[in-house]
Design a protein around this motif. Structure first.
Motif, PDB file in Angstrom:
ATOM      1  N   GLU A 176       0.873  -1.169   0.000  1.00  0.00           N
ATOM      2  CA  GLU A 176       0.000   0.000   0.000  1.00  0.00           C
ATOM      3  C   GLU A 176       0.910   1.218   0.000  1.00  0.00           C
ATOM      4  OE1 GLU A 176      -2.448  -0.290   3.472  1.00  0.00           O
ATOM      5  OE2 GLU A 176      -3.523  -2.038   2.723  1.00  0.00           O
ATOM      6  N   VAL A 177       0.650   2.157  -0.894  1.00  0.00           N
ATOM      7  CA  VAL A 177       1.514   3.332  -1.027  1.00  0.00           C
ATOM      8  C   VAL A 177       0.706   4.578  -0.701  1.00  0.00           C
ATOM      9  CG1 VAL A 177       2.997   4.656  -2.572  1.00  0.00           C
ATOM     10  CG2 VAL A 177       2.816   2.180  -2.842  1.00  0.00           C
ATOM     11  N   ILE A 178       1.273   5.395   0.181  1.00  0.00           N
ATOM     12  CA  ILE A 178       0.704   6.714   0.452  1.00  0.00           C
ATOM     13  C   ILE A 178       1.613   7.711  -0.248  1.00  0.00           C
ATOM     14  CG2 ILE A 178       0.151   8.429   2.208  1.00  0.00           C
ATOM     15  CD1 ILE A 178      -0.275   6.109   4.172  1.00  0.00           C
ATOM     16  N   GLU A 179       1.089   8.327  -1.278  1.00  0.00           N
ATOM     17  CA  GLU A 179       1.886   9.276  -2.059  1.00  0.00           C
ATOM     18  C   GLU A 179       2.006  10.590  -1.307  1.00  0.00           C
ATOM     19  OE1 GLU A 179       3.550   8.690  -4.727  1.00  0.00           O
ATOM     20  OE2 GLU A 179       2.747   6.715  -5.183  1.00  0.00           O
ATOM     21  N   ARG A 180       3.239  11.073  -1.202  1.00  0.00           N
ATOM     22  CA  ARG A 180       3.521  12.379  -0.613  1.00  0.00           C
ATOM     23  C   ARG A 180       4.552  13.061  -1.486  1.00  0.00           C
ATOM     24  NH1 ARG A 180       5.338  11.622   5.425  1.00  0.00           N
ATOM     25  NH2 ARG A 180       7.105  10.818   4.294  1.00  0.00           N
ATOM     26  N   GLY A 181       4.583  14.362  -1.407  1.00  0.00           N
ATOM     27  CA  GLY A 181       5.560  15.120  -2.174  1.00  0.00           C
ATOM     28  C   GLY A 181       6.970  14.923  -1.640  1.00  0.00           C
ATOM     29  N   VAL A 182       7.948  15.319  -2.434  1.00  0.00           N
ATOM     30  CA  VAL A 182       9.344  15.198  -2.048  1.00  0.00           C
ATOM     31  C   VAL A 182       9.617  16.027  -0.792  1.00  0.00           C
ATOM     32  CG1 VAL A 182      11.717  15.619  -2.786  1.00  0.00           C
ATOM     33  CG2 VAL A 182      10.048  14.744  -4.411  1.00  0.00           C
ATOM     34  N   ASP A 220       7.710  16.462   1.646  1.00  0.00           N
ATOM     35  CA  ASP A 220       7.147  15.756   2.805  1.00  0.00           C
ATOM     36  C   ASP A 220       7.860  14.444   3.090  1.00  0.00           C
ATOM     37  OD1 ASP A 220       5.213  17.730   3.206  1.00  0.00           O
ATOM     38  OD2 ASP A 220       3.840  16.792   1.779  1.00  0.00           O
ATOM     39  N   GLY A 221       8.929  14.146   2.384  1.00  0.00           N
ATOM     40  CA  GLY A 221       9.689  12.931   2.645  1.00  0.00           C
ATOM     41  C   GLY A 221       9.453  11.814   1.654  1.00  0.00           C
ATOM     42  N   GLY A 222       8.637  12.051   0.647  1.00  0.00           N
ATOM     43  CA  GLY A 222       8.383  11.029  -0.360  1.00  0.00           C
ATOM     44  C   GLY A 222       7.305  10.053   0.071  1.00  0.00           C
ATOM     45  N   PRO A 223       7.041   9.046  -0.744  1.00  0.00           N
ATOM     46  CA  PRO A 223       5.957   8.106  -0.447  1.00  0.00           C
ATOM     47  C   PRO A 223       6.257   7.223   0.770  1.00  0.00           C
ATOM     48  CG  PRO A 223       7.162   7.419  -2.401  1.00  0.00           C
ATOM     49  CD  PRO A 223       7.710   8.748  -2.000  1.00  0.00           C
ATOM     50  N   ILE A 224       5.189   6.747   1.395  1.00  0.00           N
ATOM     51  CA  ILE A 224       5.300   5.818   2.517  1.00  0.00           C
ATOM     52  C   ILE A 224       4.769   4.474   2.042  1.00  0.00           C
ATOM     53  CG2 ILE A 224       4.517   5.249   4.840  1.00  0.00           C
ATOM     54  CD1 ILE A 224       4.270   8.210   5.388  1.00  0.00           C
ATOM     55  N   TYR A 225       5.552   3.418   2.263  1.00  0.00           N
ATOM     56  CA  TYR A 225       5.202   2.079   1.810  1.00  0.00           C
ATOM     57  C   TYR A 225       4.794   1.210   3.001  1.00  0.00           C
ATOM     58  CZ  TYR A 225       7.777   3.665  -2.269  1.00  0.00           C
ATOM     59  OH  TYR A 225       8.221   4.382  -3.336  1.00  0.00           O
ATOM     60  N   THR A 226       3.662   0.528   2.866  1.00  0.00           N
ATOM     61  CA  THR A 226       3.220  -0.433   3.867  1.00  0.00           C
ATOM     62  C   THR A 226       3.126  -1.793   3.189  1.00  0.00           C
ATOM     63  OG1 THR A 226       1.958   1.303   4.975  1.00  0.00           O
ATOM     64  CG2 THR A 226       1.449  -0.983   5.572  1.00  0.00           C
ATOM     65  N   PRO A 227       4.147  -2.649   3.386  1.00  0.00           N
ATOM     66  CA  PRO A 227       4.135  -3.965   2.744  1.00  0.00           C
ATOM     67  C   PRO A 227       3.048  -4.877   3.302  1.00  0.00           C
ATOM     68  CG  PRO A 227       6.356  -3.343   3.372  1.00  0.00           C
ATOM     69  CD  PRO A 227       5.424  -2.372   4.022  1.00  0.00           C
ATOM     70  N   ILE A 228       2.536  -5.723   2.436  1.00  0.00           N
ATOM     71  CA  ILE A 228       1.589  -6.778   2.799  1.00  0.00           C
ATOM     72  C   ILE A 228       2.312  -8.090   2.559  1.00  0.00           C
ATOM     73  CG2 ILE A 228      -0.640  -7.819   2.268  1.00  0.00           C
ATOM     74  CD1 ILE A 228      -1.474  -4.948   1.319  1.00  0.00           C
ATOM     75  N   LEU A 250       9.795   4.190   4.657  1.00  0.00           N
ATOM     76  CA  LEU A 250      10.083   5.068   3.522  1.00  0.00           C
ATOM     77  C   LEU A 250      10.768   4.319   2.385  1.00  0.00           C
ATOM     78  CD1 LEU A 250      11.287   8.250   5.427  1.00  0.00           C
ATOM     79  CD2 LEU A 250       9.032   7.789   4.463  1.00  0.00           C
ATOM     80  N   SER A 251      11.216   3.092   2.642  1.00  0.00           N
ATOM     81  CA  SER A 251      11.843   2.304   1.593  1.00  0.00           C
ATOM     82  C   SER A 251      10.995   1.059   1.333  1.00  0.00           C
ATOM     83  CB  SER A 251      13.258   1.890   2.004  1.00  0.00           C
ATOM     84  OG  SER A 251      13.213   1.035   3.126  1.00  0.00           O
ATOM     85  N   PHE A 252      11.167   0.496   0.167  1.00  0.00           N
ATOM     86  CA  PHE A 252      10.391  -0.684  -0.205  1.00  0.00           C
ATOM     87  C   PHE A 252      11.299  -1.638  -0.961  1.00  0.00           C
ATOM     88  CE2 PHE A 252       7.493  -2.712  -3.378  1.00  0.00           C
ATOM     89  CZ  PHE A 252       6.901  -3.580  -2.480  1.00  0.00           C
ATOM     90  N   PRO A 253      11.555  -2.831  -0.397  1.00  0.00           N
ATOM     91  CA  PRO A 253      12.479  -3.759  -1.059  1.00  0.00           C
ATOM     92  C   PRO A 253      11.911  -4.407  -2.321  1.00  0.00           C
ATOM     93  CG  PRO A 253      11.642  -4.699   0.984  1.00  0.00           C
ATOM     94  CD  PRO A 253      11.128  -3.299   0.906  1.00  0.00           C
ATOM     95  N   GLY A 254      10.607  -4.366  -2.522  1.00  0.00           N
ATOM     96  CA  GLY A 254      10.011  -4.906  -3.739  1.00  0.00           C
ATOM     97  C   GLY A 254       9.161  -6.144  -3.483  1.00  0.00           C
TER      98      GLY A 254
END
Length: 147
Positions: free
Chosen positions: A53-59, A61-69, A90-94
């Motif tokens: 799940e990605v919460i889009e934020r501007g640069v 504001d720190g960039g997008p926030i990733y919530t892995p499932i 703030l990071s997402f391994p994929g």
């Protein structure tokens, strides 16, 4: 604006700031206790990221926030599917990457990362600040209101 009104505003602001710092300190302390309880009472598993799940934020504001499932298997052999990690990052391994997670034995849908060091270390640095600034601001603000 008169000097008295400014002093009253400053006093009330100090009380609010003190209360906010104390609440942040209490929240941080509860998170430390939760992490420590999970460290000793939780179960660790290797999970596979199946979605995000990605919460889009501007640069700014720190960039997008990733919530892995994730999907993982408990110690009892129960397969847990599509559990959402409790702590976004703030990071997402994929998708398809494996991560170490910890879950509550009585509630395997509650799952979070095993990043003990970073979470507890940052909380231990912030906790003294909150628990020092909070009472100071609260007492100083009340003293200003009374006098």
């Amino acid at each position: 604006m008169s000097v008295g009104a400014i002093a009253t505003f400053a006093s009330i602001s100090m009380v609010w700031a003190g209360a906010l710092f104390l609440l942040l300190g209490l929240h941080t302390l509860l998170r430390i206790i939760q992490r420590l309880r999970l460290r000793f009472a939780g179960n660790v598993a290797v999970a596979t990221i199946v979605d995000v799940e990605v919460i889009e934020r501007g640069v700014d504001d720190g960039g997008p926030i990733y919530t892995p499932i994730v999907d993982y298997t408990t110690r009892a052999g129960e397969r847990v599917r599509r559990a959402t990690l409790r702590d976004p990052d703030l990071s997402f391994p994929g998708i398809g990457a494996t991560v170490r997670v910890v879950y509550r034995p009585h509630d395997p849908d509650w799952v979070t990362r095993t990043d003990w060091f970073g979470a507890v270390l940052s909380a231990l640095f912030l906790l003294p600040v909150y628990l020092t600034a909070g009472p100071f601001c609260l007492c100083f603000g009340i003293k200003m209101i009374i006098s």
